[in-house]
Design a protein around this motif. Structure first.
Motif, PDB file in Angstrom:
ATOM      1  N   TYR A  81       0.845  -1.204   0.000  1.00 30.11           N
ATOM      2  CA  TYR A  81       0.000   0.000   0.000  1.00 30.11           C
ATOM      3  C   TYR A  81       0.872   1.242   0.000  1.00 30.11           C
ATOM      4  CZ  TYR A  81      -3.321   3.493   1.821  1.00 30.11           C
ATOM      5  OH  TYR A  81      -4.094   4.615   2.008  1.00 30.11           O
ATOM      6  N   GLU A  82       0.623   2.125  -0.983  1.00 25.52           N
ATOM      7  CA  GLU A  82       1.325   3.406  -1.069  1.00 25.52           C
ATOM      8  C   GLU A  82       2.846   3.250  -1.090  1.00 25.52           C
ATOM      9  OE1 GLU A  82      -0.642   7.079  -0.736  1.00 25.52           O
ATOM     10  OE2 GLU A  82      -0.924   5.503  -2.231  1.00 25.52           O
ATOM     11  N   HIS A  83       3.332   2.176  -1.732  1.00 22.62           N
ATOM     12  CA  HIS A  83       4.762   1.922  -1.945  1.00 22.62           C
ATOM     13  C   HIS A  83       5.539   1.654  -0.663  1.00 22.62           C
ATOM     14  CE1 HIS A  83       3.811   3.518  -5.883  1.00 22.62           C
ATOM     15  NE2 HIS A  83       3.606   4.722  -5.403  1.00 22.62           N
ATOM     16  N   LYS A  84       4.868   1.631   0.497  1.00 21.30           N
ATOM     17  CA  LYS A  84       5.655   1.549   1.734  1.00 21.30           C
ATOM     18  C   LYS A  84       5.091   0.610   2.781  1.00 21.30           C
ATOM     19  CE  LYS A  84       3.372   5.816   3.328  1.00 21.30           C
ATOM     20  NZ  LYS A  84       3.574   7.220   3.726  1.00 21.30           N
ATOM     21  N   ALA A  85       3.873   0.145   2.642  1.00 22.38           N
ATOM     22  CA  ALA A  85       3.288  -0.684   3.691  1.00 22.38           C
ATOM     23  C   ALA A  85       2.890  -2.048   3.135  1.00 22.38           C
ATOM     24  CB  ALA A  85       2.070   0.011   4.301  1.00 22.38           C
ATOM     25  N   PRO A  86       3.719  -3.086   3.348  1.00 25.05           N
ATOM     26  CA  PRO A  86       3.338  -4.435   2.910  1.00 25.05           C
ATOM     27  C   PRO A  86       2.228  -4.973   3.812  1.00 25.05           C
ATOM     28  CG  PRO A  86       5.435  -4.498   4.066  1.00 25.05           C
ATOM     29  CD  PRO A  86       5.064  -3.057   3.967  1.00 25.05           C
ATOM     30  N   LEU A  87       1.172  -5.480   3.201  1.00 27.19           N
ATOM     31  CA  LEU A  87       0.008  -5.955   3.950  1.00 27.19           C
ATOM     32  C   LEU A  87      -0.262  -7.406   3.575  1.00 27.19           C
ATOM     33  CD1 LEU A  87      -2.288  -2.861   3.280  1.00 27.19           C
ATOM     34  CD2 LEU A  87      -0.968  -3.299   5.361  1.00 27.19           C
ATOM     35  N   GLN A  88      -0.273  -8.282   4.570  1.00 27.33           N
ATOM     36  CA  GLN A  88      -0.539  -9.695   4.307  1.00 27.33           C
ATOM     37  C   GLN A  88      -2.045  -9.954   4.366  1.00 27.33           C
ATOM     38  OE1 GLN A  88       0.718 -12.772   7.150  1.00 27.33           O
ATOM     39  NE2 GLN A  88       1.621 -13.879   5.407  1.00 27.33           N
ATOM     40  N   VAL A  89      -2.545 -10.646   3.342  1.00 36.35           N
ATOM     41  CA  VAL A  89      -3.969 -10.971   3.273  1.00 36.35           C
ATOM     42  C   VAL A  89      -4.262 -12.116   4.226  1.00 36.35           C
ATOM     43  CG1 VAL A  89      -5.863 -11.723   1.792  1.00 36.35           C
ATOM     44  CG2 VAL A  89      -4.070 -10.241   0.868  1.00 36.35           C
ATOM     45  N   THR A  90      -5.226 -11.896   5.132  1.00 34.70           N
ATOM     46  CA  THR A  90      -5.626 -12.961   6.062  1.00 34.70           C
ATOM     47  C   THR A  90      -7.050 -13.444   5.805  1.00 34.70           C
ATOM     48  OG1 THR A  90      -6.458 -11.395   7.717  1.00 34.70           O
ATOM     49  CG2 THR A  90      -4.126 -12.017   7.857  1.00 34.70           C
ATOM     50  N   GLY A  91      -7.792 -12.732   4.956  1.00 34.75           N
ATOM     51  CA  GLY A  91      -9.169 -13.159   4.714  1.00 34.75           C
ATOM     52  C   GLY A  91      -9.742 -12.566   3.437  1.00 34.75           C
ATOM     53  N   VAL A  92     -10.687 -13.304   2.859  1.00 35.01           N
ATOM     54  CA  VAL A  92     -11.427 -12.833   1.689  1.00 35.01           C
ATOM     55  C   VAL A  92     -12.911 -12.952   2.011  1.00 35.01           C
ATOM     56  CG1 VAL A  92     -11.948 -13.191  -0.751  1.00 35.01           C
ATOM     57  CG2 VAL A  92      -9.617 -13.560   0.093  1.00 35.01           C
ATOM     58  N   VAL A  93     -13.651 -11.855   1.842  1.00 36.33           N
ATOM     59  CA  VAL A  93     -15.082 -11.867   2.139  1.00 36.33           C
ATOM     60  C   VAL A  93     -15.890 -11.706   0.859  1.00 36.33           C
ATOM     61  CG1 VAL A  93     -14.805 -10.959   4.470  1.00 36.33           C
ATOM     62  CG2 VAL A  93     -15.123  -9.369   2.567  1.00 36.33           C
ATOM     63  N   ASP A  94     -17.100 -12.197   0.898  1.00 37.57           N
ATOM     64  CA  ASP A  94     -17.993 -12.013  -0.239  1.00 37.57           C
ATOM     65  C   ASP A  94     -18.357 -10.543  -0.361  1.00 37.57           C
ATOM     66  OD1 ASP A  94     -19.462 -12.720  -2.395  1.00 37.57           O
ATOM     67  OD2 ASP A  94     -21.003 -13.832  -1.315  1.00 37.57           O
ATOM     68  N   ASN A  95     -18.581 -10.100  -1.580  1.00 30.64           N
ATOM     69  CA  ASN A  95     -18.987  -8.704  -1.779  1.00 30.64           C
ATOM     70  C   ASN A  95     -20.319  -8.450  -1.086  1.00 30.64           C
ATOM     71  OD1 ASN A  95     -17.364  -9.580  -4.343  1.00 30.64           O
ATOM     72  ND2 ASN A  95     -17.202  -7.370  -4.236  1.00 30.64           N
ATOM     73  N   TRP A  96     -20.410  -7.312  -0.438  1.00 34.36           N
ATOM     74  CA  TRP A  96     -21.703  -6.947   0.137  1.00 34.36           C
ATOM     75  C   TRP A  96     -22.701  -6.678  -0.988  1.00 34.36           C
ATOM     76  CZ3 TRP A  96     -20.463  -3.148   4.767  1.00 34.36           C
ATOM     77  CH2 TRP A  96     -20.128  -3.919   5.886  1.00 34.36           C
ATOM     78  N   PRO A  97     -23.994  -6.861  -0.731  1.00 29.96           N
ATOM     79  CA  PRO A  97     -24.997  -6.609  -1.771  1.00 29.96           C
ATOM     80  C   PRO A  97     -24.966  -5.159  -2.242  1.00 29.96           C
ATOM     81  CG  PRO A  97     -25.974  -7.756   0.108  1.00 29.96           C
ATOM     82  CD  PRO A  97     -24.602  -7.328   0.526  1.00 29.96           C
ATOM     83  N   ALA A  98     -25.551  -4.952  -3.425  1.00 25.27           N
ATOM     84  CA  ALA A  98     -25.644  -3.580  -3.944  1.00 25.27           C
ATOM     85  C   ALA A  98     -26.491  -2.707  -3.032  1.00 25.27           C
ATOM     86  CB  ALA A  98     -26.234  -3.598  -5.352  1.00 25.27           C
ATOM     87  N   THR A  99     -27.343  -3.339  -2.224  1.00 27.01           N
ATOM     88  CA  THR A  99     -28.199  -2.580  -1.300  1.00 27.01           C
ATOM     89  C   THR A  99     -27.459  -2.301   0.005  1.00 27.01           C
ATOM     90  OG1 THR A  99     -29.177  -4.681  -0.602  1.00 27.01           O
ATOM     91  CG2 THR A  99     -30.379  -3.402  -2.253  1.00 27.01           C
ATOM     92  N   SER A 100     -26.254  -1.798  -0.119  1.00 24.94           N
ATOM     93  CA  SER A 100     -25.463  -1.391   1.048  1.00 24.94           C
ATOM     94  C   SER A 100     -25.014   0.050   0.856  1.00 24.94           C
ATOM     95  CB  SER A 100     -24.240  -2.300   1.214  1.00 24.94           C
ATOM     96  OG  SER A 100     -23.390  -1.804   2.245  1.00 24.94           O
ATOM     97  N   ASP A 101     -25.122   0.846   1.892  1.00 20.68           N
ATOM     98  CA  ASP A 101     -24.641   2.224   1.827  1.00 20.68           C
ATOM     99  C   ASP A 101     -23.181   2.328   2.240  1.00 20.68           C
ATOM    100  OD1 ASP A 101     -26.848   3.857   0.943  1.00 20.68           O
ATOM    101  OD2 ASP A 101     -27.869   3.325   2.794  1.00 20.68           O
ATOM    102  N   ILE A 102     -22.637   1.250   2.767  1.00 21.78           N
ATOM    103  CA  ILE A 102     -21.236   1.231   3.181  1.00 21.78           C
ATOM    104  C   ILE A 102     -20.460   0.416   2.150  1.00 21.78           C
ATOM    105  CG2 ILE A 102     -19.617   0.614   5.016  1.00 21.78           C
ATOM    106  CD1 ILE A 102     -22.048   0.704   6.928  1.00 21.78           C
ATOM    107  N   HIS A 103     -19.398   0.995   1.635  1.00 19.85           N
ATOM    108  CA  HIS A 103     -18.658   0.343   0.561  1.00 19.85           C
ATOM    109  C   HIS A 103     -17.175   0.247   0.923  1.00 19.85           C
ATOM    110  CE1 HIS A 103     -22.228   0.761  -1.955  1.00 19.85           C
ATOM    111  NE2 HIS A 103     -22.291   2.029  -1.569  1.00 19.85           N
ATOM    112  N   PHE A 104     -16.578  -0.848   0.552  1.00 15.75           N
ATOM    113  CA  PHE A 104     -15.142  -1.036   0.768  1.00 15.75           C
ATOM    114  C   PHE A 104     -14.651  -2.097  -0.206  1.00 15.75           C
ATOM    115  CE2 PHE A 104     -17.179  -4.305   3.230  1.00 15.75           C
ATOM    116  CZ  PHE A 104     -16.372  -5.423   3.039  1.00 15.75           C
ATOM    117  N   ASP A 105     -13.370  -2.074  -0.476  1.00 17.44           N
ATOM    118  CA  ASP A 105     -12.703  -3.125  -1.241  1.00 17.44           C
ATOM    119  C   ASP A 105     -11.605  -3.788  -0.423  1.00 17.44           C
ATOM    120  OD1 ASP A 105     -14.166  -2.800  -3.681  1.00 17.44           O
ATOM    121  OD2 ASP A 105     -13.016  -0.976  -4.061  1.00 17.44           O
ATOM    122  N   PHE A 106     -10.993  -3.005   0.474  1.00 19.06           N
ATOM    123  CA  PHE A 106      -9.895  -3.496   1.316  1.00 19.06           C
ATOM    124  C   PHE A 106     -10.161  -3.027   2.747  1.00 19.06           C
ATOM    125  CE2 PHE A 106      -8.470  -2.346  -2.886  1.00 19.06           C
ATOM    126  CZ  PHE A 106      -7.687  -3.404  -3.316  1.00 19.06           C
TER     127      PHE A 106
END
Length: 798
Positions: free
Chosen positions: A160-185
């Motif tokens: 992230y931003e050329h300086k912060a290595p981040l290890q993936v610990t989980g993958v979640v299903d996409n929230w439905p389109a009927t969500s007002d809260i959005h995120f990718d990471f």
């Protein structure tokens, strides 16, 4: 018996197929409109309901007592304070959106859905883990496929931003389109402090005025949020400084309200309003009412051809109830066919509604339990509303009177009232559609005080970047200068400038202390840092003093430019009087001190439903995060992209056009305009075909009268005027009723805008001309047709 009724109903359907086609067309369109709005309503009401604790989740808002502003995000320090001091809280979680570059090997993308989140977020909201668990970086399914394909993402690393290595610990299903809260990471919140420099991290931890964190709390089931309000509200007084304690407070807002009941909250993810939902539902219902009026009027007119039949049935022993059931059954049969046709129209129309509303509507929604129940209720109510009155109207006479033809069937007054109602609705919708369209045209075309056309917007750090996290240092500034020089050398580019923010995006508000005021006056104004040539490049007019200039030597350290509204806000006599006044941006101890060197004419940097605000500009190079490039040739974009790759290989090229960004601010109003326009067209169409068919019945009923008048010398014009008299008065009355109703409703709607068009008489004249034209054409057709019939043939009619 049922089979017999169905046989009679089908025979009548075929016998009067012309009028029944009109009934079916009107009802099917009306029911299709209601079905589409029902699907849209179901979708809107389902937002955020997929969370298991939906009813017990609340958002923390940040409120200003001075101007009663409400903001959807809170200070970073508010979350821990709530968890520590407020009883009855199960969990508190913060979401801090900070866009940035994500890299995995050779893949590199500017991502806007990067969110720093507390671990408790997984207790508050519902997540479906496809693999792994919380603990480190959590990706959505789409992002896992984007960076790692079909391979497992758990254990892999993103930078992230050329300086912060981040290890993936989980993958979640996409929230439905009927969500007002959005995120990718989702990145652990504590990682934020290692990404930021120490000063920024300390500022975020301790500051109670900067509010970048969406903060949510989970209450115990059945816990009354109102009982917690005093404790939540008192946190700013306990932890904030004197300014925060005096002017700011926290409050809780239910998650269920943020989609439709929080459009007045700054930063709210949804701009939808329950008011627009009510408008759409009301319009769809009115379309259905117009279609039902057609059904009732035409059914009553058809009754004139069935007098003898009803009389014979009564003599043969048919009871009043049996006859009512028979005619009601005929109406329900037509409604059932219209219902099926309406479904057939609704399915292909869903993509249009999806395009207009921007919602992810799918045909499968029509099969959901709540929607199916609504559709059945729609069918029953429409069938009863359309069929019951005609059934009662036809069967109310005695057998003898019916057989002898002494029924004196009236209903003229009711028919006239229904026609007036029908056209009142249609005319009101036409006026509303025209007013909304004119207002949107006004918003798009109103001079904003700067030139928005052909301006390419290039954010250095991507859209939705943090206003305090990304700053320009010396080496980056050198690359920016070289990039600007390259662009200015290209003939297809007219100007290049830089700013911290551009019109159409939220401005950061900063503390200012003008001459004659003190820090205790707590004056916060929208603040933009701009380059020396910003005012010239954007075409902003200087009304007093001068613009920024490198030649002055000190403009970057001690010069400020205000707009006219700021001059009035400070109580200074005139823009010229403001020149030379002292100004501090920030606090008295370490704020930037300087003088007012210029005043610019007010320009609209926010939406036009908001009044112009005072604002202040300065030259502050570390805050220059966005290029504004005025282009004059289509080839310029390719050149700019190439130059960007040369000077900023580590940054992602992301662009938009300023005029499109500004127009996008009015998406909700644009949707309303299109929907009302479509509904108005349908209303006048249904009304027109109803009048057309009803005029046919009137002409048939008066065939013998028309024949006599022709024998006595009446011409085509006289016959047409004769038939028009039956409708002209009702249409004119509808215009007189609809005009003030529409004016009142649209005037109320326009008051939501600080800048608005006027409702001139031309709008009402247009609606009147259109409605009268439809009436004259439809009725006139039958008048001309009747006048061309041989009078001898007309006089032979029984």
């Amino acid at each position: 018996m049922l089979r017999h009724y169905l046989h009679i109903a089908w025979r009548q359907l075929v016998k009067h197929r012309g009028a029944n086609v009109v009934k079916l067309v009107g009802l099917s369109i009306g029911m299709a409109c209601c079905m589409l709005i029902l699907v849209y309503l179901s979708d809107e009401l389902s937002y955020n309901t997929f969370h298991r604790h939906y009813a017990d989740i609340y958002r923390v808002n940040f409120n200003n007592a001075t101007d009663r502003r409400k903001m959807s995000s809170a200070p970073v320090s508010a979350g821990p304070a709530i968890a520590q001091d407020v009883p009855g809280i199960v969990a508190v979680g913060r979401l801090y959106n900070r866009s940035g570059i994500m890299e995995a090997g050779s893949l590199k993308y500017q991502e806007t859905g990067v969110v720093f989140a507390d671990r408790s977020i997984f207790d508050i909201f519902s997540f479906h883990f496809l693999e792994g668990a919380p603990g480190g970086l959590v990706l959505t399914r789409d992002m896992a496929r984007k960076y790692f394909g079909q391979a497992s993402a758990v254990g892999r690393t993103l930078v992230y931003e050329h300086k912060a290595p981040l290890q993936v610990t989980g993958v979640v299903d996409n929230w439905p389109a009927t969500s007002d809260i959005h995120f990718d990471f989702l990145i652990p919140f504590e990682t934020l402090y290692s990404v930021e420099n120490q000063a920024t991290g300390d500022f975020l931890r301790t500051n109670w005025l900067f509010n970048p964190a969406d903060t949510y709390v989970l209450l115990h089931p059945g816990q009354d949020a109102a009982a917690l309000a005093p404790a939540v509200r008192g946190l700013t007084r306990k932890y904030g400084d004197e300014r925060v304690a005096k002017f700011w407070s926290l409050s809780l807002q239910p998650l269920r309200d943020i989609h439709l009941y929080a459009s007045d909250v700054e930063g709210n993810p949804s701009t939808n309003s329950i008011t627009y939902i009510y408008i759409f539902v009301a319009i769809a219902f009115l379309i259905l009412v117009i279609a039902n009026i057609n059904f009732i009027n035409l059914s009553n007119a058809q009754a004139l051809t069935r007098i003898a039949e009803i009389g014979v049935r009564k003599v043969a022993g048919a009871g009043h109830t049996q006859l009512i059931l028979q005619f009601l059954g005929e109406g329900l049969l037509l409604c059932f066919i219209a219902f099926l046709l309406g479904l057939g129209l609704a399915f292909p129309a869903l993509p249009l509604v999806r395009e207009v509303t921007g919602e992810a509507l799918h045909p499968a929604v029509l099969g959901q339990g709540r929607v199916v129940g609504g559709l059945l209720l729609l069918f029953l109510c429409t069938g009863l509303m359309a069929g019951l009155y005609p059934a009662l109207f036809i069967t109310r006479f005695g057998a003898g009177a019916l057989i002898k033809g002494r029924t004196k069937i009236g209903g003229r007054l009711i028919r006239q009232v229904l026609i007036v109602t029908q056209f009142t609705i249609a005319v009101a919708l036409i006026i509303g559609a025209v007013v909304i369209h004119r207002q949107l045209s006004y918003l798009r075309e109103k001079p904003l005080g700067f030139r928005k056309d052909q301006v390419l917007v290039l954010p250095l750090f991507g859209k939705a970047s943090s206003p305090i996290s990304n700053s320009v240092d010396g080496p980056l500034r050198a690359r920016m200068n070289a990039f600007e020089d390259d662009l200015r050398a290209y003939s297809g580019i007219q100007g290049v400038t830089l700013a911290s923010v551009l019109p159409g995006t939220p401005f950061v508000e900063g503390l200012v202390i003008p001459q004659g005021f003190t820090e205790r006056d707590n004056i916060f104004l929208p603040w933009a840092s701009v380059d020396y040539d910003f005012i010239e490049t954007m075409g902003i007019q200087v009304v007093a003093g001068r613009g920024f200039s490198k030649a002055a030597g000190t403009d970057n350290t001690q010069a400020f430019i205000l707009n006219e509204s700021a001059v009035r806000r400070f109580g200074w006599a005139s823009p010229r009087d403001a020149i030379g006044k002292t100004m501090i941006r920030g606090n008295m101890i370490n704020g930037k001190r300087g003088f007012v060197i210029g005043v610019v004419k007010d320009f609209n940097f926010a939406k036009l439903d908001q009044p112009l605000q005072p604002m202040i500009m300065d030259v502050n190079v570390p805050r220059f995060t966005t290029f504004a490039v005025r282009v004059s040739a289509p080839s310029a974009l390719a050149y700019i992209r190439s130059a960007w790759s040369s000077h900023f290989p580590d940054l992602v090229f992301d662009y938009s056009f300023l005029d499109e960004d500004i127009n996008a601010l009015y998406k909700a109003q644009e949707n309303l305009s299109r929907l009302v326009g479509y509904f108005a067209a349908l209303a006048i169409f249904i009304s027109g075909i109803g009048i057309f068919s009803l005029a046919s019945f009137v002409a048939t009923r008066r065939t013998k009268e028309i024949g006599i008048r022709k024998v006595l010398g009446a011409g085509t014009r006289t016959i047409v005027v004769l038939l028009l008299r039956d409708f002209q008065v009702q249409v004119v009355l509808a215009l007189l009723l609809a005009s003030p109703l529409a004016w009142f409703a649209m005037n109320r709607w326009l008051h939501d805008f600080a800048y608005r068009t006027s409702i001139g008489w031309g709008i009402f004249a247009f609606a009147a001309a259109g409605t009268l034209a439809v009436t004259i054409l439809t009725v006139g057709f039958h008048g001309v047709r009747a006048s061309l019939v041989n009078p001898v043939e007309s006089l032979r009619v029984d």
